[in-house]
Structures are given as C-alpha cells and as structure tokens.
Scaffold this motif. Structure first.
Motif, short mmCIF file in Angstrom:
data_model
loop_
_atom_site.label_atom_id
_atom_site.label_comp_id
_atom_site.label_asym_id
_atom_site.label_seq_id
_atom_site.Cartn_x
_atom_site.Cartn_y
_atom_site.Cartn_z
N ILE A 68 -5.67 -12.10 -12.64
CA ILE A 68 -4.76 -12.84 -11.76
C ILE A 68 -4.28 -14.10 -12.47
CG2 ILE A 68 -4.55 -14.07 -9.56
CD1 ILE A 68 -6.75 -12.31 -8.42
N HIS A 107 -6.95 -5.39 -14.02
CA HIS A 107 -5.96 -6.47 -13.95
C HIS A 107 -6.65 -7.82 -13.98
CE1 HIS A 107 -7.49 -5.76 -9.90
NE2 HIS A 107 -7.35 -7.06 -9.74
N TRP A 129 0.82 -1.22 0.00
CA TRP A 129 0.00 0.00 0.00
C TRP A 129 0.85 1.26 0.00
CZ3 TRP A 129 -5.27 -0.28 -0.72
CH2 TRP A 129 -5.75 -1.59 -0.79
N THR A 153 -3.15 -12.43 -5.03
CA THR A 153 -4.45 -11.90 -4.62
C THR A 153 -4.29 -10.64 -3.76
OG1 THR A 153 -5.17 -14.19 -4.58
CG2 THR A 153 -6.70 -12.58 -3.71
N ASP A 154 -3.28 -10.63 -2.87
CA ASP A 154 -3.02 -9.41 -2.08
C ASP A 154 -2.76 -8.23 -3.01
OD1 ASP A 154 -2.09 -11.85 -0.41
OD2 ASP A 154 -2.20 -10.26 1.09
N GLU A 179 -7.49 1.39 -8.77
CA GLU A 179 -8.25 1.51 -10.01
C GLU A 179 -7.39 1.17 -11.23
OE1 GLU A 179 -9.92 5.47 -9.18
OE2 GLU A 179 -11.83 4.47 -8.76
N ALA A 217 -3.72 -8.05 -6.14
CA ALA A 217 -4.93 -7.75 -6.91
C ALA A 217 -5.85 -6.79 -6.14
CB ALA A 217 -5.67 -9.05 -7.24
N VAL A 218 -5.95 -7.00 -4.83
CA VAL A 218 -6.78 -6.10 -4.01
C VAL A 218 -6.20 -4.68 -4.03
CG1 VAL A 218 -7.56 -5.60 -1.65
CG2 VAL A 218 -7.73 -7.92 -2.56
N THR A 240 -7.04 -3.20 -7.31
CA THR A 240 -8.45 -2.84 -7.36
C THR A 240 -8.66 -1.44 -6.80
OG1 THR A 240 -9.15 -5.13 -7.11
CG2 THR A 240 -10.77 -3.46 -6.50
N TYR A 241 -8.10 -1.20 -5.60
CA TYR A 241 -8.30 0.10 -4.97
C TYR A 241 -7.47 1.21 -5.63
CZ TYR A 241 -11.30 -1.73 -1.28
OH TYR A 241 -12.35 -2.29 -0.58
N ARG A 278 1.37 -14.53 -3.80
CA ARG A 278 0.45 -13.61 -3.13
C ARG A 278 -0.20 -12.66 -4.14
NH1 ARG A 278 1.31 -13.77 2.52
NH2 ARG A 278 -0.47 -12.38 2.65
#
Lengths: 416, 238
Positions: free
Chosen positions: A382, A380, A347, A367-368, A377, A370-371, A374-375, A365
C-alpha cells in the motif's frame, strides 16, 4: 455559406447573445484567476441568464450527441475528428458533459455548423429536447455510481423515451441488451455490433423481466420479442465491416477492444452525417490521448501509462488491456461524490487477473482496494500517494489505472 | 450434489449482485480454504433451479424490478427455503432482508409477499439512507463493531421471533435504532461494503454455523487496517 448549417450569432435571440457574451467573459475570468479550466462556469452563467440557451445555440447546427456509461469522452473526440471532414465542429472536450458544459462549448464556437456533444446519461432527455440531434449515439449501459446515478434500469427507461423522440439517426450497440431496449422504439436506428457489452446487469429482460438467453453472439428474451437486431456495422479484431460489406482496417493508436468499439460507433455516426468511411477512420486513427487518458508520463526512471477506469465494466476492459504485457501496476482508488462513495463495486472487478504481477494499491481508499486484492490472492503493498507509488516500482514501464477523481488529481499533478 | 466441500451458493448474482455481493461469497470461500477447509462457490443464475443441498446461501442486493423477479424465481424453485428448514446457513443483504421477511411494501404502496424466512416486514422509508454505518453487537452474537455502507430506501420492523443483529451508532440500519436480523441460522443486514470483507467476525460466525466448529485465527493486516479506517471515517474509534 450556402447549404451549410450554422448558428450565426447575429441570428441568436438578443437574450441568448447577451447570455453567451457574459458566459464567455466568466469562462475567461475563471481561467485567468486560476479557478478552473472554464469548462462549465461560462455555461452556468449563460444558462442562468437564458434557460433556453442550449436550444438557441444548437438551432441551425447539425448536432450529434454521444451518451452511455463508458467511452463517452473517447467516442466524442473520435466523432468530432471524423466530422471535421465536413466543416468546423464545436465540441465539449474533456468531459464537461452536462448542459452548462454544452453551452460553454457552443458559445466558444458560435459559427461552427456542426456540434458533437458528450452527454451525461442523466441529462440526455433534457439535451435531446433542446438540441433536436441529427444523430444520437448510445454506446453501452452498465452499473455506475449507484449512490449517485441510480439504477441501470431506470436510466434505460428514460433513455428509451428520449430516443423515441429523436427524428434523426440513432446509432446503437446491439451487443448490449440495455442499449438495444433503449434504442429499439426509435424510427431510424443504425445497429452496430461492437462485440462489447456488460451482461451482468441484464440477466432479465428490461422489457418483460424474463431471462435473457445467449447463443454465441446472438441473444434473445425467453418471454417477449426483444432480441439482438441484425447489425449494419460489425466490429472485428482490428477492423470494421461497413454496411456495404467493405472491410476497413482500424489501426488505432488507442489500445483495447473497447476503443475499437468506440471507433466503429463513431464511424457509423459520422457516416450518418455524410462522412465517407475511409475519411472518418483516417481521422480517428490519429487520436492518441483523450483528456490525458492513455498518455505516458516520464518520472523517476519510469514510463507510466495513465489509464482511467470508473466502474466494473471499465475496469474489466482496462485489465484486459494491461494484460498484453506483464508490467507492474499501480491501482488508484478514491471515493468522492463524483466517484461514487460506495466502493462495493471493487468486488465486481476481476482483479484476480493481476495474480503474479507486482501491484501497489494507492489512492485515498487504497486500503479498501488492498482488502479486495488480498482476497483475490494478488500480492501487493500500500502506498496511498500515487506518484510515490510509481517511484516505488522498479524503473521501466508502469501501468497506472485510476478512477475518476484519482485520475483527475494525478493528471493535474503529473502536468506540473 | 454430494461433495465433501462446503458449498456456498451465490443466489441469483445476475439479479441480486448489484453491490459487489460476490465479495461475500469469495470471503467465505477463501477464509475456509486458507484454513484447510475445502469450500467452493456455486453460482445459481436466473432461470436455473435452486439446489437445496448447499451449506451456505448468499443473497445480495438488487434493484426493485430485480427484487420482484428474484422472489418469483425463489418461489418457483424453493430449494433455499427447503435448505433453511433443515438448518442451512443463509446470509441476506439489503434486498435480502426485505424479501426474506413476511412482506415488503414499496414506495408505490403495493405490498409484495416475502419468502417468510424471518419474522419481519419492510416498507419504503421517506428518504434514502446512504452512507457509512457503525453498529455494536446485539445479544453478544459477535465481537467488535459492525461496519459497512448502506444505500437503501427500505425500513424493516422485526417481529418477536427475529433478533436484531446490532445496535446502530452511526447511520440508519433497519429503522435508525437497530440493524439487521438473526433468526436461527439466517443472518440479514442492510450493509454493503460488501459486509463480510469489512466484518471478518461475521464471516467466521457463518463458517462456524456451517461447519459446526469455530474456525482458527486468521490474521489479515489489511482487513484490520480497513476496519480502523472506516470507523475513524464515521467518527468512531475501534
């Protein structure tokens, strides 16, 4: 060899000589049996047999140590190339940067009069004590693997004590507040303006805690006398200015502003050992591939450039490099011990810069990541396997950015 | 600072932003703007006054020195405490839970006064708690499991005015048994990850407190997938 330093094996204490011989045998055995590259095991064996091996193996040589959060491996390679102008150089290519790696590297080249060693920040005080360096290079300091390496300010204090004991030259980046604080008490500092530094860990003064204020490139503490020292060396966009005012074009093959910073730090360190500036720059210009980093692999109609980034400061710089073209990007994230198991740092990376580009989140990881995307914007998909992720991209150039173990594994698989 | 946007104050990110705490502010902002609720992040840096007009305050984790400096700064500029007195929403993570309490005692046995926002005291534990955490809701405050990553030496004891946020299933939390604290509209946790990307239900709870209305559904498949993965990694099925 008159006037040339060297660690003549005949002059090594008997115990060290035996330890080195057994260590070298272990390295070869490890390579032959396919257990590893032999970068550490030999040194581990030698150090077990002779805990003073590092001091004995560096004795009589002219030693340069390179440490910092980012750019250690690249700067070490650049500096070793530059110093090769003076004579044979023993160096730990490939990032085995703890004492066992140093002993292995030195044992392999017992006659080399020069040693250029990359040193893990945590081991720096110990290595300084053993090696009495002629030159110590401190590149930058920022947050990295908080669950393993510890807090930046703790590291700064331990480096400060170690650097104060260095009787040789300390080459330090004055655009980095933590580095400046760590190096300032040393007797003989050469300051380099690299134009790079991660400011997010240094809002408060490492000496007194008061706020740091910036005015253009200058910074100063509002509570004590810590302030940006006047640099002897300056990094410009594509060139350096030496202490005598001469401007030298860098023309590096490695990309990015941070590699220009690494190059100027390496040149200043080489100059401290007596290498003429032009000779130093000419040699480090040729560096194009550092332990697999920056190399391009051909795969399934793709030209994938492999980039390593381990922490927020490193990722931030790498995202600037990949911004130069609009190629699709595969981002690969693992979270093993060596990477740091806490992925909160994702982050702190400005992934927002990838908006509008084709991006695949990859690695164990994914998925971490990817989140985070996502935020940010950033559109993407996976694909956890990085090689399959490259295959999934449209043919042509692809940028692959991976963190430590992800890069190491990908590099090994790509080599097969 | 009068505005019709929900203002999210990111408090001293340059001191208390060690663990990606910016992420918590981003998640709050995006989960509101994507649902048509105008929101913005206000960065409050070290050396600057702390406004009391923001709607949500997000306070992150930091190193020991940074934590002491942050408390000093927040005392000198008590905007957040004034906002808390009028019912503003506050999220405190890791160092946040320690400095919001009555006091915190470091490993050197020196006790520092906290901001007195929640009824708790913290002290240094024997070992550092590092690893994945899974906890179940306490007091029906939210749904589903709480997941995150902890990395702290502090242990926290809650007084009668503060309620735990969750019961620990895997990990340490405040004391090996409960995790976090809730007092009025102040919510504290030891969990990084950061906590809100991993726990959208907590983000939406804070948004509900700030706006007075339960926000509508928001389906983010990657978030659901991440929660399942992390729970599985901790040996718990979601």
């Amino acid at each position: 060899m008159p006037n040339t330093p060297g660690a003549d094996p005949a002059r090594l204490p008997l115990r060290t000589a035996a330890a080195v011989r057994l260590g070298n045998m272990s390295s070869k055995l490890s390579q032959k049996m396919g257990l590893g590259a032999g970068g550490m095991i030999g040194g581990r064996v030698a150090l077990r047999l002779d805990p003073q091996a590092l001091a004995h193996l560096t004795s009589g040589r002219s030693v340069a140590l390179v440490t910092g959060t980012n750019g250690k491996t690249t700067s070490t390679m650049m500096l070793s190339r530059a110093v090769s102008f003076l004579g044979e150089v023993a160096t730990n290519h490939g990032g085995a940067n703890m004492p066992d790696g140093h002993v292995t590297a030195l044992s392999k080249q017992p006659d080399a009069p020069y040693a250029v060693l990359e040193v893990d920040e945590g081991y720096f005080p110990e290595v300084v004590r053993a090696a009495s360096p002629a030159v110590a290079v401190l590149l930058n300091l920022s947050r990295d693997q908080l669950d393993r390496v510890g807090e930046v300010r703790t590291i700064e204090k331990s480096l400060r004590t170690a650097l104060a004991s260095v009787t040789g030259v300390v080459v330090a980046n004055c655009d980095d507040i933590m580095v400046t604080s760590a190096a300032r008490d040393s007797a003989n500092v050469v300051w380099v303006a690299t134009g790079t530094g991660w400011h997010n860990d240094a809002a408060s003064c490492p000496r007194c805690g008061d706020p740091i204020r910036w005015e253009g490139e200058h910074w100063f503490c509002t509570g004590c006398d810590l302030a940006r020292p006047r640099p002897q060396w300056v990094t410009g966009d594509g060139y350096l200015v030496a202490p005598n005012g001469v401007k030298v074009e860098l023309s590096l093959r490695l990309p990015g502003k941070f590699n220009q910073a690494n190059a100027v730090m390496a040149t200043a360190a080489a100059a401290a050992l007596g290498v003429p500036v032009e000779e130093a720059v000419q040699r480090l210009r040729a560096v194009s591939n550092v332990a697999g980093r920056y190399r391009t692999i051909q795969r399934s109609g793709h030209r994938a450039r492999l980039l390593l980034s381990k922490n927020p400061a490193g990722w931030s710089e790498t995202l600037t490099v990949v911004r130069e073209a609009d190629h699709p990007a595969v981002l690969v994230i693992n979270a093993h011990e060596a990477d740091g198991r806490d992925l909160s740092w994702l982050w702190d990376v400005p992934f927002e810069r990838l908006r509008g580009r084709q991006v695949i989140a990859s690695g164990e990881r994914a998925t971490d990541l990817a989140v985070r995307l996502t935020y940010a914007e950033v559109e993407h998909t996976i694909v956890p396997d990085p090689l399959l992720a490259i295959d999934a991209m449209p043919p042509g150039p692809v940028e692959v950015i991976a963190n430590y173990t992800a890069f190491r594994d990908l590099n090994a698989r790509a080599a097969q | 600072m009068s505005t019709n946007k929900v203002q999210i104050a990111l408090v001293l990110p340059d001191l208390l932003g060690t663990y990606g705490d910016f992420g918590n502010a981003v998640v709050l902002e995006k989960r509101m703007t994507w649902r048509g609720i105008p929101a913005e992040i206000v960065n409050i840096r070290f050396g600057e006054p702390v406004p009391e007009s923001c709607d949500i305050y997000v306070v992150g984790g930091g190193e020991d020195t940074a934590q002491t400096l942050a408390v000093r700064h927040l005392r000198d500029h008590p905007g957040m405490q004034r906002a808390a007195a009028r019912g503003a929403v506050i999220l405190g993570v890791c160092a946040g839970i320690q400095i919001f309490g009555e006091s915190f005692t470091r490993a050197d046995q020196v006790t520092h006064p906290g901001l007195g926002l929640i009824d708790s005291t913290s002290h240094a534990g024997g070992s550092r708690a590092i690893g994945e955490v899974i906890a179940t809701p306490a007091g029906g405050l939210f749904e589903g499991l709480l997941t995150g990553f902890e990395n702290h030496q502090g242990r926290t004891v809650l007084g009668p005015s503060a309620q735990p946020l969750a019961h620990v299933k895997v990990g340490t939390g405040n004391d090996g048994s409960v995790e976090g604290a809730v007092q009025g509209r102040i919510l504290c946790t030891y969990l990084h990850g950061p906590v809100l990307p991993r726990n959208p239900q907590i983000a939406d709870l804070l948004i509900e407190w700030a706006t007075g209305a339960k926000p509508g559904p928001l389906d983010l498949p990657d978030v659901t997938r991440l929660r399942t993965e992390r729970a599985k990694a901790a040996g718990v099925s979601l």
